[in-house]
Design an enzyme around this catalytic site. Structure first.
Site, PDB file in Angstrom:
ATOM      1  N   THR A  66       0.876  -1.087  -0.118  1.00  0.00           N
ATOM      2  CA  THR A  66       0.066   0.017  -0.100  1.00  0.00           C
ATOM      3  C   THR A  66       0.909   1.171   0.188  1.00  0.00           C
ATOM      4  O   THR A  66       2.049   1.017   0.565  1.00  0.00           O
ATOM      5  CB  THR A  66      -0.795   0.114   1.313  1.00  0.00           C
ATOM      6  OG1 THR A  66      -0.069   0.265   2.416  1.00  0.00           O
ATOM      7  CG2 THR A  66      -1.868  -1.205   1.320  1.00  0.00           C
ATOM      8  N   HIS A  67       0.678   2.190  -0.729  1.00  0.00           N
ATOM      9  CA  HIS A  67       1.481   3.430  -0.810  1.00  0.00           C
ATOM     10  C   HIS A  67       2.601   3.128  -1.628  1.00  0.00           C
ATOM     11  O   HIS A  67       3.770   3.760  -1.226  1.00  0.00           O
ATOM     12  CB  HIS A  67       1.721   4.086   0.264  1.00  0.00           C
ATOM     13  CG  HIS A  67       0.487   4.324   1.316  1.00  0.00           C
ATOM     14  ND1 HIS A  67      -0.172   5.471   1.413  1.00  0.00           N
ATOM     15  CD2 HIS A  67       0.124   3.542   2.233  1.00  0.00           C
ATOM     16  CE1 HIS A  67      -1.266   5.412   2.413  1.00  0.00           C
ATOM     17  NE2 HIS A  67      -1.342   4.212   2.809  1.00  0.00           N
ATOM     18  N   SER A 123      18.165  -0.965 -25.791  1.00  0.00           N
ATOM     19  CA  SER A 123      18.827   0.516 -26.174  1.00  0.00           C
ATOM     20  C   SER A 123      19.666   0.471 -27.212  1.00  0.00           C
ATOM     21  O   SER A 123      20.562  -0.358 -27.128  1.00  0.00           O
ATOM     22  CB  SER A 123      19.310   1.016 -24.805  1.00  0.00           C
ATOM     23  OG  SER A 123      20.130   2.037 -25.096  1.00  0.00           O
ATOM     24  N   LYS A 173      20.484  -2.782 -21.488  1.00  0.00           N
ATOM     25  CA  LYS A 173      19.017  -2.384 -21.230  1.00  0.00           C
ATOM     26  C   LYS A 173      18.091  -3.327 -21.919  1.00  0.00           C
ATOM     27  O   LYS A 173      18.271  -3.734 -22.999  1.00  0.00           O
ATOM     28  CB  LYS A 173      18.983  -1.074 -21.481  1.00  0.00           C
ATOM     29  CG  LYS A 173      19.585  -0.105 -20.605  1.00  0.00           C
ATOM     30  CD  LYS A 173      18.798   1.092 -20.580  1.00  0.00           C
ATOM     31  CE  LYS A 173      17.591   1.246 -19.954  1.00  0.00           C
ATOM     32  NZ  LYS A 173      16.964   2.653 -19.975  1.00  0.00           N
ATOM     33  N   GLU A 177       4.706   0.333 -21.489  1.00  0.00           N
ATOM     34  CA  GLU A 177       4.896   1.924 -21.755  1.00  0.00           C
ATOM     35  C   GLU A 177       3.718   2.454 -22.719  1.00  0.00           C
ATOM     36  O   GLU A 177       3.154   3.347 -22.253  1.00  0.00           O
ATOM     37  CB  GLU A 177       6.167   2.486 -21.781  1.00  0.00           C
ATOM     38  CG  GLU A 177       7.165   2.137 -20.697  1.00  0.00           C
ATOM     39  CD  GLU A 177       8.636   2.270 -21.393  1.00  0.00           C
ATOM     40  OE1 GLU A 177       8.926   3.551 -20.859  1.00  0.00           O
ATOM     41  OE2 GLU A 177       9.189   1.608 -21.719  1.00  0.00           O
ATOM     42  N   TYR A 193     -30.730  15.392 -35.015  1.00  0.00           N
ATOM     43  CA  TYR A 193     -29.489  15.494 -35.585  1.00  0.00           C
ATOM     44  C   TYR A 193     -28.654  16.618 -35.781  1.00  0.00           C
ATOM     45  O   TYR A 193     -29.458  17.649 -36.472  1.00  0.00           O
ATOM     46  CB  TYR A 193     -29.479  14.578 -36.844  1.00  0.00           C
ATOM     47  CG  TYR A 193     -28.096  14.511 -37.426  1.00  0.00           C
ATOM     48  CD1 TYR A 193     -27.144  13.378 -37.384  1.00  0.00           C
ATOM     49  CD2 TYR A 193     -27.710  15.255 -38.685  1.00  0.00           C
ATOM     50  CE1 TYR A 193     -25.853  13.283 -37.992  1.00  0.00           C
ATOM     51  CE2 TYR A 193     -26.397  15.113 -39.059  1.00  0.00           C
ATOM     52  CZ  TYR A 193     -25.624  14.353 -38.717  1.00  0.00           C
ATOM     53  OH  TYR A 193     -24.375  14.224 -39.495  1.00  0.00           O
ATOM     54  N   GLN A 231     -21.257  13.872 -36.633  1.00  0.00           N
ATOM     55  CA  GLN A 231     -20.267  13.412 -37.724  1.00  0.00           C
ATOM     56  C   GLN A 231     -18.816  13.076 -37.013  1.00  0.00           C
ATOM     57  O   GLN A 231     -18.172  12.025 -37.365  1.00  0.00           O
ATOM     58  CB  GLN A 231     -20.116  14.156 -38.903  1.00  0.00           C
ATOM     59  CG  GLN A 231     -19.168  13.532 -40.101  1.00  0.00           C
ATOM     60  CD  GLN A 231     -19.368  14.222 -41.176  1.00  0.00           C
ATOM     61  OE1 GLN A 231     -20.363  13.820 -42.076  1.00  0.00           O
ATOM     62  NE2 GLN A 231     -18.429  15.191 -41.843  1.00  0.00           N
ATOM     63  N   LYS A 234     -17.204   9.476 -35.188  1.00  0.00           N
ATOM     64  CA  LYS A 234     -16.525   8.071 -35.495  1.00  0.00           C
ATOM     65  C   LYS A 234     -15.103   8.039 -35.460  1.00  0.00           C
ATOM     66  O   LYS A 234     -14.651   6.954 -35.005  1.00  0.00           O
ATOM     67  CB  LYS A 234     -16.902   8.050 -36.910  1.00  0.00           C
ATOM     68  CG  LYS A 234     -18.422   7.467 -37.097  1.00  0.00           C
ATOM     69  CD  LYS A 234     -18.737   7.692 -38.598  1.00  0.00           C
ATOM     70  CE  LYS A 234     -20.294   8.288 -38.687  1.00  0.00           C
ATOM     71  NZ  LYS A 234     -20.413   9.699 -38.317  1.00  0.00           N
TER      72      LYS A 234
HETATM   73  N1  ARG Z   1     -21.886  11.817 -42.634  1.00  0.00           N
HETATM   74  C1  ARG Z   1     -22.751  12.088 -41.957  1.00  0.00           C
HETATM   75  C2  ARG Z   1     -22.518  11.659 -40.419  1.00  0.00           C
HETATM   76  O1  ARG Z   1     -21.389  10.752 -40.049  1.00  0.00           O
HETATM   77  C3  ARG Z   1     -24.080  11.106 -42.377  1.00  0.00           C
HETATM   78  C4  ARG Z   1     -25.445  11.760 -41.696  1.00  0.00           C
HETATM   79  C5  ARG Z   1     -25.531  13.223 -42.527  1.00  0.00           C
HETATM   80  N2  ARG Z   1     -26.992  13.512 -42.321  1.00  0.00           N
HETATM   81  C6  ARG Z   1     -27.238  14.829 -42.840  1.00  0.00           C
HETATM   82  N3  ARG Z   1     -28.711  15.265 -42.611  1.00  0.00           N
HETATM   83  N4  ARG Z   1     -26.549  15.761 -43.342  1.00  0.00           N
HETATM   84  O2  ARG Z   1     -23.066  12.039 -39.550  1.00  0.00           O
END
Ligand code: ARG
Length: 467
Positions: free
Chosen positions: A165-166, A287, A293, A300, A327, A332, A335
């Site tokens: 601990t610590h 190294s 080493k 890491e 939306y 967008q 992703k």
């Molecule tokens: N490429 C857009 C996205 O990834 C698709 C949806 C676009 N919808 C719109 N009403 N412009 O969100």
């Protein structure tokens, strides 16, 4: 950069009806997502096939058009898979790239595919399918990591090491027990993954732009065809929601934090000063200047990947926090965060699984360290409570004096002669030496979840039955 030629570009094929000229080059660059959302091609095509099949089943498009659409989509799938597809940034995203190619392949029937849907529910669908598959992959990878730890725990159910601990020596534990701590952590991560799969298992397609549609679609049919439990229940929420992506990132951040703590331990354990483990050549580097080493680079980098994953979680939470329903194009940006975090998490789990399986455990070093630092002092205090009837607080004080004496003599508690111990407390007998070894200390901790080898074996059996 913008230049005069942009004005002569044709307007966008899909929504360009009311625009006189093509988008400014900067607009095209900021707007296009094809550079990263092409990763969703298989999900996009699967979703479109399910949608077209449903449209034909409901009599919204003809069977003939549906057959052309499905055939064309399958052709596009093999074109993309074999690297024979030309992605266009002018067509913005994966959805419009696929649809434009479909029009080239099958003609006007392609225009019927987008009936009763919008890119808003389409992207929600594609991304959910992708995240679901990634969660399933993560679940399997965590299972493999847990299996690696179970094997090491079994092998080392009796190997003693210092518990900390610590980062100060606290009480002896077994290496098997320490391994099982990680099994608990990754087991919780895996159950979070399973819950997340349950949460996202609703199909968005058919929510359309945000309000649903007047066409007589069957959302239960598409949900079933795409392997979802049921359709989502509110069309506005459906196209606004990215909880499934944020949940993935939070799970990844928590698992990343666990992986990073393990990485940090491996970095510490593999130093010559500790020398508890030796990494295999496969997971370390040398190294270029210091021949002696062996660096724990993989550990890491796992520690560092956690920083990226946390960044992605904060990025997406921030992207979403100010958005009015439904939306907005901000979404967008979801992703890249998820794709990057998924790649980091996969790599980190795979690297850790390899390191855990391959590392050599130096049980002699661990045992020597386990006995240093007066790690059995609590055992002495407990003995005084049990055998001499002292209140724990008094026993703690007596033990403190014994530790101070041993320290001044430069020896271990077990090396103090009985006369010295009796000078500190007259009720101490030579039986006390039986509890001062690390093995006796560890074996005595049989409480449920404790470090005794018998308990560790019980924990292993519990997890073997669940893994
Ligand atoms: N490429 C857009 C996205 O990834 C698709 C949806 C676009 N919808 C719109 N009403 N412009 O969100």
């Amino acid at each position: 950069m913008a230049d005069d030629t942009t004005d002569t570009k044709s307007s966008n094929q899909m929504w360009g009806g009311r625009f006189a000229s093509g988008p400014d080059a900067i607009m095209e660059e900021i707007n296009a997502s094809i550079g990263f959302d092409k990763k969703l091609f298989a999900q996009d095509i699967r979703g479109s096939i399910a949608h077209a099949t449903m449209l034909a089943h409901q009599g919204i498009i003809s069977t003939d058009d549906k057959d052309k659409i499905v055939h064309g989509l399958n052709t596009i799938l093999s074109e993309i898979e074999s690297g024979n597809f030309e992605f266009s940034r002018q067509l913005e995203d994966i959805h419009m790239n696929v649809e434009a190619r479909l029009a080239t392949l099958i003609g006007p029937a392609a225009g019927r595919l987008h009936t009763a849907r919008s890119r808003n529910d389409q992207v929600a669908l594609d991304f959910r399918l992708w995240v679901k598959e990634e969660l399933q992959k993560t679940e399997q990878m965590l299972t493999n990591l847990i299996a690696a730890f179970l094997d090491r725990a079994e092998e080392h159910a009796e190997s003693v090491m210092p518990g900390f601990t610590h980062l100060q020596t606290a009480q002896p534990v077994t290496f098997g027990h320490h391994c099982m701590a990680y099994v608990e952590m990754f087991g919780r991560d895996r159950s979070r993954v399973r819950h997340a799969i349950e949460h996202l298992d609703e199909s968005p397609i058919g929510a359309a732009a945000l309000a649903g549609t007047g066409y007589p679609i069957d959302r239960h049919m598409t949900a079933k065809a795409l392997g979802f439990r049921e359709p989502t229940r509110n069309s506005i929420d459906t196209v606004s929601d990215r909880d499934f992506a944020i949940e993935f990132l939070s799970i990844a951040a928590i698992a990343g934090m666990h992986l990073s703590r393990l990485a940090e331990e491996i970095v510490i354990w593999s130093t010559p000063q500790f020398g508890f483990v030796r990494l295999s050549d496969a997971f370390s580097t040398g190294s270029s200047i210091m021949p002696q080493k062996k660096n724990p680079d993989a550990a890491e980098l796992v520690r560092a990947k956690t920083g990226r994953i946390n960044g992605s979680l904060v990025a997406l939470l921030t992207i979403m926090k100010g958005l009015p329903l439904a939306y907005s194009k901000d979404m967008q940006e979801d992703k890249e965060q998820v794709f990057d975090a998924a790649e980091s998490l996969e790599l980190a789990i795979a690297a850790m699984t390899g390191m855990v399986r391959d590392m050599t455990v130096n049980t002699a070093r661990m045992k020597a360290a386990a006995g240093s630092g007066y790690s059995t002092a609590t055992d002495l205090a407990d003995w005084l409570v049990r055998e001499a009837g002292l209140p724990f607080r008094d026993a703690h004080h007596v033990t403190g004096r014994a530790v101070a004496l041993a320290e001044s003599k430069g020896c271990d508690l077990a090396e103090l002669p009985l006369s010295d111990l009796q000078a500190i407390h007259p009720d101490i007998t030579d039986k006390v030496y039986g509890v001062l070894t690390v093995e006796a200390s560890v074996a005595s901790r049989k409480s449920f979840g404790g470090t005794a080898p018998s308990e560790v074996r019980r924990q292993i059996a519990f997890w073997r039955a669940r893994n």
